[in-house]
Design an enzyme around this catalytic site. Structure first.
Site, PDB file in Angstrom:
ATOM      1  N   HIS A  82       0.820  -1.225   0.000  1.00  9.55           N
ATOM      2  CA  HIS A  82       0.000   0.000   0.000  1.00  9.55           C
ATOM      3  C   HIS A  82       0.848   1.266   0.000  1.00  9.55           C
ATOM      4  O   HIS A  82       1.959   1.310   0.539  1.00  9.55           O
ATOM      5  CB  HIS A  82      -1.011  -0.004   1.147  1.00  9.55           C
ATOM      6  CG  HIS A  82      -0.451  -0.064   2.533  1.00  9.55           C
ATOM      7  ND1 HIS A  82      -0.095   1.058   3.251  1.00  9.55           N
ATOM      8  CD2 HIS A  82      -0.204  -1.108   3.368  1.00  9.55           C
ATOM      9  CE1 HIS A  82       0.330   0.706   4.460  1.00  9.55           C
ATOM     10  NE2 HIS A  82       0.289  -0.606   4.547  1.00  9.55           N
ATOM     11  N   ASP A  84      -0.181   4.366   1.163  1.00  4.76           N
ATOM     12  CA  ASP A  84      -0.431   5.316   2.249  1.00  4.76           C
ATOM     13  C   ASP A  84       0.357   4.957   3.498  1.00  4.76           C
ATOM     14  O   ASP A  84       0.862   3.843   3.636  1.00  4.76           O
ATOM     15  CB  ASP A  84      -1.922   5.377   2.575  1.00  4.76           C
ATOM     16  CG  ASP A  84      -2.472   4.039   3.069  1.00  4.76           C
ATOM     17  OD1 ASP A  84      -2.207   3.018   2.424  1.00  4.76           O
ATOM     18  OD2 ASP A  84      -3.164   4.027   4.108  1.00  4.76           O
ATOM     19  N   ASP A 143       6.199   0.987   6.465  1.00  4.56           N
ATOM     20  CA  ASP A 143       4.857   0.401   6.355  1.00  4.56           C
ATOM     21  C   ASP A 143       4.007   1.345   5.502  1.00  4.56           C
ATOM     22  O   ASP A 143       3.453   2.300   6.005  1.00  4.56           O
ATOM     23  CB  ASP A 143       4.278   0.260   7.763  1.00  4.56           C
ATOM     24  CG  ASP A 143       2.862  -0.279   7.798  1.00  4.56           C
ATOM     25  OD1 ASP A 143       2.382  -0.788   6.769  1.00  4.56           O
ATOM     26  OD2 ASP A 143       2.222  -0.174   8.859  1.00  4.56           O
ATOM     27  N   GLU A 177      -4.946   1.862   2.886  1.00  3.48           N
ATOM     28  CA  GLU A 177      -4.999   0.629   3.671  1.00  3.48           C
ATOM     29  C   GLU A 177      -5.079   0.930   5.159  1.00  3.48           C
ATOM     30  O   GLU A 177      -5.761   0.234   5.917  1.00  3.48           O
ATOM     31  CB  GLU A 177      -3.758  -0.218   3.371  1.00  3.48           C
ATOM     32  CG  GLU A 177      -3.778  -1.628   3.960  1.00  3.48           C
ATOM     33  CD  GLU A 177      -3.160  -1.730   5.346  1.00  3.48           C
ATOM     34  OE1 GLU A 177      -3.225  -2.813   5.950  1.00  3.48           O
ATOM     35  OE2 GLU A 177      -2.608  -0.717   5.839  1.00  3.48           O
ATOM     36  N   GLU A 178      -4.400   1.987   5.580  1.00  3.92           N
ATOM     37  CA  GLU A 178      -4.308   2.286   7.012  1.00  3.92           C
ATOM     38  C   GLU A 178      -5.634   2.713   7.628  1.00  3.92           C
ATOM     39  O   GLU A 178      -5.792   2.658   8.848  1.00  3.92           O
ATOM     40  CB  GLU A 178      -3.248   3.372   7.255  1.00  3.92           C
ATOM     41  CG  GLU A 178      -1.833   2.968   6.899  1.00  3.92           C
ATOM     42  CD  GLU A 178      -1.240   1.931   7.843  1.00  3.92           C
ATOM     43  OE1 GLU A 178      -1.937   1.500   8.774  1.00  3.92           O
ATOM     44  OE2 GLU A 178      -0.066   1.555   7.645  1.00  3.92           O
ATOM     45  N   ASP A 200       3.579  -6.758   3.672  1.00  5.46           N
ATOM     46  CA  ASP A 200       3.167  -5.733   4.643  1.00  5.46           C
ATOM     47  C   ASP A 200       3.255  -6.273   6.067  1.00  5.46           C
ATOM     48  O   ASP A 200       2.461  -5.904   6.922  1.00  5.46           O
ATOM     49  CB  ASP A 200       1.723  -5.302   4.305  1.00  5.46           C
ATOM     50  CG  ASP A 200       1.243  -4.116   5.099  1.00  5.46           C
ATOM     51  OD1 ASP A 200       2.091  -3.348   5.595  1.00  5.46           O
ATOM     52  OD2 ASP A 200       0.021  -3.940   5.232  1.00  5.46           O
ATOM     53  N   HIS A 381       4.189   2.951  12.549  1.00  7.29           N
ATOM     54  CA  HIS A 381       3.164   3.896  13.008  1.00  7.29           C
ATOM     55  C   HIS A 381       3.683   4.896  14.038  1.00  7.29           C
ATOM     56  O   HIS A 381       2.896   5.528  14.730  1.00  7.29           O
ATOM     57  CB  HIS A 381       1.932   3.179  13.582  1.00  7.29           C
ATOM     58  CG  HIS A 381       1.158   2.399  12.583  1.00  7.29           C
ATOM     59  ND1 HIS A 381      -0.183   2.139  12.708  1.00  7.29           N
ATOM     60  CD2 HIS A 381       1.532   1.806  11.416  1.00  7.29           C
ATOM     61  CE1 HIS A 381      -0.606   1.429  11.686  1.00  7.29           C
ATOM     62  NE2 HIS A 381       0.428   1.210  10.886  1.00  7.29           N
TER      63      HIS A 381
END
Length: 408
Positions: A82, A84, A143, A177-178, A200, A381
């Site tokens: 992904h 994002d 990520d 995705e997040e 991922d 994150h």
């Protein structure tokens, strides 16, 4: 197998410079403009390395194809990552730093924050390797931009080494995705693969084919404001009711108190005042029966509050994704390909459930079973995020090895 590591790292540093942080409050796909910017950059790279059928879709998906170089028919497979990044820390002005031959000790980030081996013990396993870290004020974006460049590096390797036999391979780079909407505009039928893998999955050795079942719940509370001097029997304080609702949830079933297959309720935000207050929860469990009971518990809490205060609370609850194991278990050969690829490369797989979800969760229920491969990073994150270059190289090799195994 010699993956072009410099190519991969250069792409990674280029891609993390683009702010693609998702926006959970947006009602468009993609949720942020930066994802469009990166999609166009990635599409040009797909064309540059020789992939065909490169397309940026109107919903910001980048898809491309590596044509089969075989005469016999083998399954068409897919790899996804992904575009994002997460909402938990800033994704702007990322200043990555490369640490060669990491000494295994605490890392002082440029902001003054310390990434300690006591707090993050997996760092000890990275001694002697090359790390890319943040400056301690933003996330890094490994990520899942690491996953993006690993897929591209694997495709580049296969294109440059045509003696390696492979079937048709489809790749996709997805938005949002997040925030759980990454598959909302994805055309699984058009993608046209029998099965796929997301790249991922965090640290090296990790492999996942189980995720949470997930839902989001919002409780809107309507209060009644009057002068506090004349409030008795009239005033209804929405903020206090919100606090009461929060207190009704079991403390032991929160993210900070659960692990492995234990589900949880997570109060992700709480806001408001006397007139109105809003609570937002996420609900998670690997087991479907327990998941349904958790949702029923939330409904029961709201019913009790409305019985006590008179229909002041409105609940909106929506499922986000389901445990991919239900679909992957129908064809365990998909798992076997990946685990064999790991072992062929000298990687002892760590098969663990994801305490979250991936695009593969949604994709599996759209007819494309889709487990998850590691991307070689950790502490996602947040400002302590890092990737290990050697692990990124291995992730790219896993992609190549799976393509070889399917061809056989």
């Amino acid at each position: 197998m010699s993956i072009d590591v410099n190519y991969m790292v250069d792409l990674f540093l280029k891609y993390v410079a683009v702010d693609t942080q998702a926006d959970g409050d947006a009602e468009i796909i993609p949720s942020t403009q930066g994802q469009w910017e990166l999609a166009e950059i990635v599409a040009k790279e797909c064309e540059k390395i020789g992939l065909s059928d490169v397309k940026v879709h109107k919903t910001c998906y980048v898809t491309a194809t590596l044509k089969s170089n075989m005469t016999k028919q083998v399954p068409t497979i897919g790899f996804l990552a992904h575009l994002d990044t997460a909402l938990d820390a800033s994704g702007k002005n990322i200043k990555p730093r490369r640490i060669e031959n990491y000494d295994g000790n605490d890392i002082k980030l440029d902001s003054g924050r310390i990434m300690s081996v006591e707090e993050f013990p997996r760092l000890k396993m990275c001694k002697g390797m090359t790390l890319i870290v943040t400056d301690g004020t933003t996330l890094l974006g490994g990520d899942d931009k690491a996953g993006v460049v690993e897929i591209l590096a694997a495709m580049k390797y296969l294109i440059e080494n045509p003696e390696i036999k492979h079937g048709e391979i489809k790749i996709a780079f997805t938005p949002d995705e997040e925030i759980g909407t990454g598959m909302n505009g994805f055309d699984a039928k058009e993608f046209g693969v029998e099965f796929a893998y997301t790249v991922d999955g965090g640290p090296e050795t990790v492999f996942n084919y189980e995720t949470f079942n997930a839902a989001g719940a919002t409780v809107d509370i309507t209060g009644k404001s009057v002068h506090t001097g004349m409030a008795k029997g009239i005033l209804v304080n929405a903020a206090l009711i919100a606090a009461e609702i929060a207190s009704m949830f079991p403390v032991e079933e929160t993210p900070q108190n659960t692990e492995n297959y234990e589900g949880f309720y997570h109060l992700s935000s709480m806001s408001g005042g006397v007139e109105n207050a809003v609570l937002k929860f996420i609900i998670r469990d690997h087991d479907m029966d327990k998941f349904l009971k958790k949702k029923a518990f939330v409904e029961d809490v709201v019913k009790k509050i409305n019985a006590k205060y008179g229909d002041v609370a409105k609940l909106t609850m929506k499922d986000s994704y389901y445990n991919m194991a239900e679909k992957v278990n129908e064809n365990k050969a998909i798992v076997d390909y990946a685990l064999t690829a790991y072992k062929n490369l000298g990687i002892e797989p760590t098969v663990i459930p994801i305490r979250g979800g991936t695009d593969g969760s949604r994709l599996s229920f759209m007819g494309i079973p889709c487990p998850n491969i590691f991307y070689g990073g950790d502490n996602a994150h947040g400002p302590y995020e890092y990737v290990v270059v050697e692990s990124m190289e291995k992730a790219a090799k896993v992609v190549v090895e799976i393509a070889k195994l399917v061809a056989q």
